[in-house]
Design a protein around this motif. Structure first.
Motif, short mmCIF file in Angstrom:
data_model
loop_
_atom_site.label_atom_id
_atom_site.label_comp_id
_atom_site.label_asym_id
_atom_site.label_seq_id
_atom_site.Cartn_x
_atom_site.Cartn_y
_atom_site.Cartn_z
N GLY A 210 0.81 -1.21 0.00
CA GLY A 210 0.00 0.00 0.00
C GLY A 210 0.85 1.27 0.00
N PRO A 211 0.18 2.42 -0.23
CA PRO A 211 0.92 3.68 -0.37
C PRO A 211 1.72 4.08 0.88
CG PRO A 211 -1.30 3.91 -1.24
CD PRO A 211 -1.24 2.59 -0.55
N ASP A 212 1.16 3.89 2.07
CA ASP A 212 1.87 4.31 3.28
C ASP A 212 3.17 3.52 3.45
OD1 ASP A 212 -0.05 6.20 3.85
OD2 ASP A 212 -1.15 4.93 5.26
N PHE A 213 3.08 2.21 3.26
CA PHE A 213 4.29 1.38 3.34
C PHE A 213 5.29 1.81 2.27
CE2 PHE A 213 6.25 -2.11 0.90
CZ PHE A 213 7.28 -2.43 1.77
N TYR A 214 4.82 2.01 1.06
CA TYR A 214 5.69 2.39 -0.05
C TYR A 214 6.45 3.68 0.28
CZ TYR A 214 7.12 3.53 -4.84
OH TYR A 214 7.85 3.85 -5.96
N ARG A 215 5.74 4.68 0.80
CA ARG A 215 6.40 5.95 1.13
C ARG A 215 7.41 5.78 2.26
NH1 ARG A 215 1.32 9.02 -0.50
NH2 ARG A 215 0.37 8.22 1.40
N ARG A 216 7.06 4.97 3.25
CA ARG A 216 7.99 4.73 4.36
C ARG A 216 9.27 4.07 3.87
NH1 ARG A 216 5.40 0.84 7.60
NH2 ARG A 216 7.27 0.91 8.90
N ALA A 217 9.12 3.14 2.90
CA ALA A 217 10.28 2.39 2.42
C ALA A 217 11.09 3.17 1.40
CB ALA A 217 9.81 1.06 1.81
N PHE A 218 10.43 3.76 0.39
CA PHE A 218 11.15 4.29 -0.76
C PHE A 218 11.19 5.81 -0.83
CE2 PHE A 218 9.62 0.05 -2.25
CZ PHE A 218 10.87 -0.56 -2.27
N VAL A 219 10.62 6.47 0.14
CA VAL A 219 10.75 7.92 0.24
C VAL A 219 11.46 8.28 1.54
CG1 VAL A 219 9.55 10.14 0.26
CG2 VAL A 219 8.68 8.28 -1.17
N ALA A 220 10.91 7.79 2.65
CA ALA A 220 11.50 8.08 3.96
C ALA A 220 12.69 7.18 4.28
CB ALA A 220 10.45 7.96 5.06
N GLU A 222 12.83 4.28 5.80
CA GLU A 222 12.78 3.78 7.17
C GLU A 222 13.29 2.33 7.21
OE1 GLU A 222 8.93 4.15 8.88
OE2 GLU A 222 8.73 6.28 8.37
N PRO A 223 14.27 2.04 8.05
CA PRO A 223 14.78 0.66 8.14
C PRO A 223 13.69 -0.34 8.50
CG PRO A 223 16.27 2.19 9.23
CD PRO A 223 15.05 2.98 8.89
N GLY A 224 12.74 0.08 9.34
CA GLY A 224 11.66 -0.83 9.72
C GLY A 224 10.77 -1.23 8.56
N VAL A 416 18.48 -1.93 3.29
CA VAL A 416 18.79 -1.07 4.45
C VAL A 416 20.17 -0.45 4.28
CG1 VAL A 416 19.22 -1.06 6.94
CG2 VAL A 416 17.26 -2.33 6.02
N ALA A 417 21.13 -1.26 3.84
CA ALA A 417 22.48 -0.74 3.62
C ALA A 417 22.48 0.34 2.53
CB ALA A 417 23.43 -1.88 3.25
N ALA A 418 21.70 0.13 1.48
CA ALA A 418 21.63 1.12 0.40
C ALA A 418 21.08 2.44 0.92
CB ALA A 418 20.75 0.59 -0.72
N ALA A 419 20.12 2.38 1.82
CA ALA A 419 19.51 3.60 2.36
C ALA A 419 20.50 4.42 3.17
CB ALA A 419 18.31 3.24 3.24
N ARG A 420 21.58 3.81 3.61
CA ARG A 420 22.57 4.53 4.41
C ARG A 420 23.60 5.25 3.55
NH1 ARG A 420 23.18 -0.61 7.50
NH2 ARG A 420 21.70 -0.57 9.24
#
Length: 432
Positions: A210-220, A222-224, A416-420
């Protein structure tokens, strides 16, 4: 009939001549050159670019191609950086949103807030798009169109032949895919290139989480979210699709994959709306029956990518005038209609009448407006992440797709490593 003669005042003709000369001089003084980096030099893209060029020329300005590269290779961007650092940038450049932000941080972009305020951009653009065009609250770039990423294209003759229905959920998708596979069709057309793998995964992640998960993962980032249960389900669903592709998919161009849907060799393809012209042409020339529907689970969401132009600081009043006129042109109703009809995308400006557009574009436009109101618009990863992070995530997802020995857990740790990752000073030269 009586005629009334009106005597011209003494010096009238001379005054008219002087006034005309002044107006002509003013027009010349205001006319400027717009130098533009873009990627539209073939096919429908070139036709769309001609709309922009013709509009600017009607205002007395001249258009100059800074550099054009249909394949988006790095050369124009390296040349762009060299020109900017030498103090002689082009007026506008078609580059990705994260790279626009990098240029803005370097202080080399011009704001066009005066144009934006006069023409109410905050009202006519969805907030998610408008915010992407701003730096510290000021507009430094202008969008011109919208491409929907989360499309599912279906050969309806194949679907009918196997007795399946248009899928709206992932369970329905796999039921249709099973039926196609049993009947000897390739259920899912795919090209095993990393960017295609990642694009497919974006639609899966949006549909599963869903959109909220998508934004948390690929915009924000968030490691979680990147290493949580929704991501694991998305990766598992993504890998499940692989069994319905064919062994020849490795390295295949997306156009070749689309062609297998056109010929009826394959039944479905998950691809952005740039695939539409091929299906429309087949419908017209060979009577193909096709459907364009949201990817499973994404009916109320809209993953978008926009083509946009960053505006660089230029050093003459004439160039500034041309640049501001260009910014205004891009979002004018007439250009929005003509440009997007030529390119096959839809207007980024909300509320325009799409009566002249094809049925898929109308569906896309209605979904875009609805998602803007419902706050379910999400940016494609290429719109939301800096190139080094996008590249690292794409590599992780593509490796997972191609190597069954790689686990979902290992892939999530790579995400997660990529996000860092942090960008170095040269990253603005990469990414379109």
């Amino acid at each position: 009939m009586a005629f009334i003669s009106i005597r011209r005042p003494a010096g009238w003709d001379a005054a008219i001549a002087v006034a005309a000369a002044c107006l002509a001089a003013t027009a010349v003084a205001r006319a400027g050159e717009l130098e533009v980096l873009h990627y539209w030099d073939v096919g429908d893209d070139a036709k769309a670019a001609q709309v922009l060029k013709a509009t600017l020329r009607r205002q007395g300005h001249t258009w100059k191609d800074f550099a054009v590269s249909a394949d988006g290779n790095g050369f124009p961007l390296s040349l762009l950086r060299s020109r900017v650092l030498s103090g002689n940038p082009p007026s506008a450049a078609q580059i990705k949103t994260p790279v626009i932000q990098q240029w803005a941080r370097e202080g080399v972009l011009a704001d066009v807030d005066d144009v934006a305020r006069a023409e109410h951009w905050d009202t006519i653009l969805p907030k998610a798009v408008g915010d992407a065009m701003k730096y510290k609250g000021s507009y430094v770039a202008v969008p011109v169109n919208v491409h929907r990423i989360n499309w599912l294209w279906i050969n309806l003759r194949v679907l009918k032949r196997v007795g399946a229905r248009v899928p709206a959920t992932w369970d329905e998708f796999f039921a249709a895919a099973d039926a196609m596979k049993r009947a000897g069709f390739v259920a899912v057309a795919h090209g095993g290139q990393p960017w295609q793998d990642f694009l497919l995964f974006e639609s899966v992640a949006l549909g599963v989480g869903g959109p909220d998960f998508y934004r948390r993962a690929f915009v924000a980032l968030e490691p979680g979210a990147l290493a949580g249960p929704d991501m694991e389900r998305a990766l598992q669903t993504f890998r499940r699709i692989k069994a319905y592709t064919d062994p020849a998919a490795m390295g295949r161009d997306w156009l070749v994959a689309s062609a297998t849907v056109v010929t009826g060799e394959a039944g479905m393809q998950l691809m952005g709306d740039w695939a539409k012209p091929m299906f429309q042409a087949a419908q017209k020339n060979a009577g193909m029956e096709f459907a364009c529907v949201p990817a499973p689970g994404t009916a109320k969401a809209y993953s978008f990518a926009v083509d946009s132009f960053a505006l660089f600081k230029v050093n003459s009043p004439a160039k500034i005038k041309a640049q501001k006129d260009f910014a205004s042109d891009l979002l004018s109703p007439a250009v929005q209609q003509a440009f997007n009809l030529a390119k096959g995308s839809i207007p980024v400006r909300l509320g325009l009448d799409l009566a002249g557009f094809d049925q898929c574009a109308k569906l896309s436009g209605a979904a875009f407006d609805a998602a803007a109101r419902a706050n379910t618009l999400v940016p494609s990863v290429s719109m939301s992440l800096p190139p080094p992070i996008e590249d690292a995530m794409r590599d992780a997802v593509s490796a997972y797709w191609h190597d069954d020995r790689i686990t979902a857990q290992a892939t999530m740790q790579r995400l997660v490593a990529a996000a860092r990752l942090r960008q170095d000073g040269k990253s603005v030269a990469g990414g379109r």
